[in-house]
Scaffold this motif. Structure first.
Motif, PDB file in Angstrom:
ATOM      1  N   MET A  42       0.814  -1.194   0.000  1.00 12.14           N
ATOM      2  CA  MET A  42       0.000   0.000   0.000  1.00 12.14           C
ATOM      3  C   MET A  42       0.857   1.257   0.000  1.00 12.14           C
ATOM      4  N   ALA A  43       2.019   1.188  -0.616  1.00  9.32           N
ATOM      5  CA  ALA A  43       2.913   2.330  -0.665  1.00  9.32           C
ATOM      6  C   ALA A  43       2.271   3.484  -1.427  1.00  9.32           C
ATOM      7  N   ARG A  44       2.550   4.710  -0.993  1.00 10.32           N
ATOM      8  CA  ARG A  44       1.997   5.911  -1.603  1.00 10.32           C
ATOM      9  C   ARG A  44       3.120   6.874  -1.982  1.00 10.32           C
ATOM     10  N   ILE A  45       2.816   7.769  -2.910  1.00  4.64           N
ATOM     11  CA  ILE A  45       3.700   8.900  -3.185  1.00  4.64           C
ATOM     12  C   ILE A  45       3.361   9.993  -2.192  1.00  4.64           C
ATOM     13  N   ARG A  46       4.351  10.510  -1.480  1.00  2.00           N
ATOM     14  CA  ARG A  46       4.105  11.529  -0.469  1.00  2.00           C
ATOM     15  C   ARG A  46       4.949  12.774  -0.736  1.00  2.00           C
ATOM     16  N   SER A  47       4.595  13.860  -0.063  1.00  2.00           N
ATOM     17  CA  SER A  47       5.301  15.127  -0.201  1.00  2.00           C
ATOM     18  C   SER A  47       6.267  15.327   0.959  1.00  2.00           C
ATOM     19  N   ILE A  48       7.368  16.020   0.688  1.00  2.00           N
ATOM     20  CA  ILE A  48       8.335  16.350   1.735  1.00  2.00           C
ATOM     21  C   ILE A  48       8.409  17.863   1.864  1.00  2.00           C
ATOM     22  N   HIS A  49       8.082  18.379   3.046  1.00  2.00           N
ATOM     23  CA  HIS A  49       8.180  19.810   3.299  1.00  2.00           C
ATOM     24  C   HIS A  49       9.660  20.151   3.491  1.00  2.00           C
ATOM     25  N   PRO A  50      10.160  21.216   2.830  1.00  2.00           N
ATOM     26  CA  PRO A  50      11.585  21.544   2.947  1.00  2.00           C
ATOM     27  C   PRO A  50      12.026  21.881   4.369  1.00  2.00           C
ATOM     28  N   GLY A  51      11.074  22.322   5.202  1.00  2.00           N
ATOM     29  CA  GLY A  51      11.427  22.639   6.577  1.00  2.00           C
ATOM     30  C   GLY A  51      11.741  21.423   7.424  1.00  2.00           C
ATOM     31  N   LEU A  52      11.442  20.236   6.895  1.00  2.00           N
ATOM     32  CA  LEU A  52      11.710  19.011   7.645  1.00  2.00           C
ATOM     33  C   LEU A  52      13.177  18.902   8.049  1.00  2.00           C
ATOM     34  N   PHE A  53      14.070  19.311   7.157  1.00  2.00           N
ATOM     35  CA  PHE A  53      15.482  19.054   7.358  1.00  2.00           C
ATOM     36  C   PHE A  53      16.127  19.942   8.424  1.00  2.00           C
ATOM     37  N   THR A  54      15.356  20.901   8.939  1.00  2.00           N
ATOM     38  CA  THR A  54      15.846  21.692  10.066  1.00  2.00           C
ATOM     39  C   THR A  54      14.920  21.569  11.272  1.00  2.00           C
ATOM     40  N   ASP A  55      13.970  20.647  11.196  1.00  2.00           N
ATOM     41  CA  ASP A  55      13.073  20.417  12.323  1.00  2.00           C
ATOM     42  C   ASP A  55      13.843  19.794  13.485  1.00  2.00           C
ATOM     43  N   GLU A  56      13.635  20.323  14.688  1.00  3.28           N
ATOM     44  CA  GLU A  56      14.417  19.903  15.850  1.00  3.28           C
ATOM     45  C   GLU A  56      14.230  18.430  16.173  1.00  3.28           C
ATOM     46  N   SER A  57      13.003  17.938  16.119  1.00  2.00           N
ATOM     47  CA  SER A  57      12.768  16.523  16.416  1.00  2.00           C
ATOM     48  C   SER A  57      13.424  15.631  15.372  1.00  2.00           C
ATOM     49  N   PHE A  58      13.302  16.025  14.100  1.00  2.45           N
ATOM     50  CA  PHE A  58      13.854  15.213  13.014  1.00  2.45           C
ATOM     51  C   PHE A  58      15.373  15.151  13.086  1.00  2.45           C
ATOM     52  N   VAL A  59      16.020  16.295  13.264  1.00  3.46           N
ATOM     53  CA  VAL A  59      17.487  16.309  13.281  1.00  3.46           C
ATOM     54  C   VAL A  59      18.050  15.692  14.556  1.00  3.46           C
ATOM     55  N   SER A  60      17.216  15.505  15.573  1.00  2.00           N
ATOM     56  CA  SER A  60      17.673  14.856  16.797  1.00  2.00           C
ATOM     57  C   SER A  60      17.756  13.341  16.648  1.00  2.00           C
ATOM     58  N   CYS A  61      17.186  12.817  15.557  1.00  3.89           N
ATOM     59  CA  CYS A  61      17.230  11.382  15.301  1.00  3.89           C
ATOM     60  C   CYS A  61      18.532  11.010  14.592  1.00  3.89           C
ATOM     61  N   SER A  62      18.905   9.748  14.706  1.00  5.62           N
ATOM     62  CA  SER A  62      20.072   9.236  14.003  1.00  5.62           C
ATOM     63  C   SER A  62      19.789   9.203  12.500  1.00  5.62           C
ATOM     64  N   PRO A  63      20.826   9.131  11.652  1.00  2.86           N
ATOM     65  CA  PRO A  63      20.602   9.132  10.199  1.00  2.86           C
ATOM     66  C   PRO A  63      19.634   8.056   9.723  1.00  2.86           C
ATOM     67  N   LEU A  64      19.769   6.820  10.222  1.00  6.02           N
ATOM     68  CA  LEU A  64      18.870   5.757   9.775  1.00  6.02           C
ATOM     69  C   LEU A  64      17.446   5.988  10.266  1.00  6.02           C
ATOM     70  N   ALA A  65      17.305   6.568  11.446  1.00  6.01           N
ATOM     71  CA  ALA A  65      15.962   6.876  11.954  1.00  6.01           C
ATOM     72  C   ALA A  65      15.308   7.933  11.080  1.00  6.01           C
ATOM     73  N   ARG A  66      16.093   8.928  10.632  1.00  7.55           N
ATOM     74  CA  ARG A  66      15.535   9.953   9.744  1.00  7.55           C
ATOM     75  C   ARG A  66      15.090   9.332   8.421  1.00  7.55           C
ATOM     76  N   LEU A  67      15.897   8.404   7.898  1.00  6.50           N
ATOM     77  CA  LEU A  67      15.508   7.725   6.664  1.00  6.50           C
ATOM     78  C   LEU A  67      14.235   6.909   6.877  1.00  6.50           C
ATOM     79  N   LEU A  68      14.133   6.277   8.028  1.00  2.33           N
ATOM     80  CA  LEU A  68      12.943   5.477   8.324  1.00  2.33           C
ATOM     81  C   LEU A  68      11.701   6.362   8.404  1.00  2.33           C
ATOM     82  N   VAL A  69      11.844   7.564   8.960  1.00  2.00           N
ATOM     83  CA  VAL A  69      10.713   8.495   9.030  1.00  2.00           C
ATOM     84  C   VAL A  69      10.149   8.752   7.635  1.00  2.00           C
ATOM     85  N   LEU A  70      11.031   9.015   6.681  1.00  2.00           N
ATOM     86  CA  LEU A  70      10.578   9.261   5.306  1.00  2.00           C
ATOM     87  C   LEU A  70       9.878   8.028   4.744  1.00  2.00           C
ATOM     88  N   GLY A  71      10.426   6.864   5.043  1.00  2.00           N
ATOM     89  CA  GLY A  71       9.812   5.636   4.565  1.00  2.00           C
ATOM     90  C   GLY A  71       8.448   5.385   5.185  1.00  2.00           C
TER      91      GLY A  71
END
Length: 286
Positions: free
Chosen positions: A1-30
């Motif tokens: 049931m995979a979907r095409i989703r949008s990525i807000h450019p502000g994500l990459f400076t979001d405090e919660s997102f950048v506090s995660c490890s690199p693989l966790a950030r990749l998992l968030v997108l997935g």
């Protein structure tokens, strides 16, 4: 049931997102692509590992815990199953025709932003007014061509089968009489690819129980199973007319292009028909 989703450019400076490890950030997108149109996904670490991080040596259970700790997603239980809800999902993902695949408790509707936000719940990305939320229903500005989401599950013509990998691993462990055979991915790949069904896998494992010999890895059984698959796979020359439709951009398509040394013009369905899903040599080398 995979979907095409949008990525807000502000994500990459979001405090919660950048506090995660690199693989966790990749998992968030997935997880955005795995979630239904409510922002709910099944909390199945083994399945998510195979779908989103198949070649990374990642502990997805630990990564999910990390994501939950940053309040990017919240785990909950419904009907005896574990799910995750993604915070503010519907504030930035706006499907054209929303469909609810998984249950969502009423108390989590505001968490995923289906209803009006309450209190001082923080948004997942900084809001500086520079870019409006990307609409998936054609409203609120222009969209890049090819990024439309119909709100319906993507075509599964060449996609993986829906397999409960955690249940499959449990049953395979019971068949082997052991539960310490390392990563289940060698068997999971066979099941997801539809090469053999679970009953055939279990029969093979029961014939060579791990407790009766020196079996220390699922790779042992994967080799036996892949040998059986190779024996069943007819050669390209003997298959006659093309039988299997393969979509462009899939691993199967890339394998056929590499096997034949050429590509094919896309048909009306966005792919081409081949004698088998995978080239025989690829099957035998698996």
């Amino acid at each position: 049931m995979a979907r095409i989703r949008s990525i807000h450019p502000g994500l990459f400076t979001d405090e919660s997102f950048v506090s995660c490890s690199p693989l966790a950030r990749l998992l968030v997108l997935g997880l955005w692509t795995e979630a239904d149109d409510q922002g709910v996904f099944e909390w199945k670490p083994v399945t998510l590992k195979m779908r989103l991080l198949p070649v990374d040596g990642a502990d997805v259970s630990a990564l999910l815990a990390e994501i939950a700790e940053q309040n990017i997603a919240r785990r909950f239980e419904a009907n005896g199953k574990q799910y995750g809800a993604i915070r503010n999902f519907r504030k930035y993902q706006r499907p054209k025709s929303p469909s609810a695949v998984h249950p969502l408790p009423a108390e989590l509707r505001s968490y995923v932003a289906i209803s009006e936000m309450v209190g001082d719940e923080p948004a997942p990305f900084p809001q500086k007014g520079e870019i409006a939320p990307q609409m998936e229903d054609g409203e609120g500005g222009e969209r890049e061509e090819g990024n439309e989401d119909t709100g319906k599950p993507a075509s599964s013509g060449a996609g993986p089968l829906e397999i409960d990998l955690e249940d499959a691993e449990r049953r395979c462990c019971e068949a082997a009489g052991a539960d310490r055979l390392g990563p289940f991915s060698p068997i999971a790949e066979i099941l997801i690819g539809g090469k053999l069904d679970l009953d055939e896998v279990l029969t093979t494992i029961r014939a060579r129980p791990a407790r009766a010999g020196a079996v220390s890895s699922w790779k042992f059984y994967a080799k036996i199973l892949n040998d059986r698959i190779a024996e069943r796979t007819p050669s390209v020359a003997s298959t006659g007319p093309p039988k299997v439709h393969v979509l462009s951009g899939t691993p199967e398509w890339d394998a056929w292009v590499a096997h034949e040394g050429k590509s094919h013009p896309l048909d009306s369905k966005g792919g081409w028909s081949f004698p088998t899903r995978w080239p025989p040599k690829i099957e035998r080398a698996a």
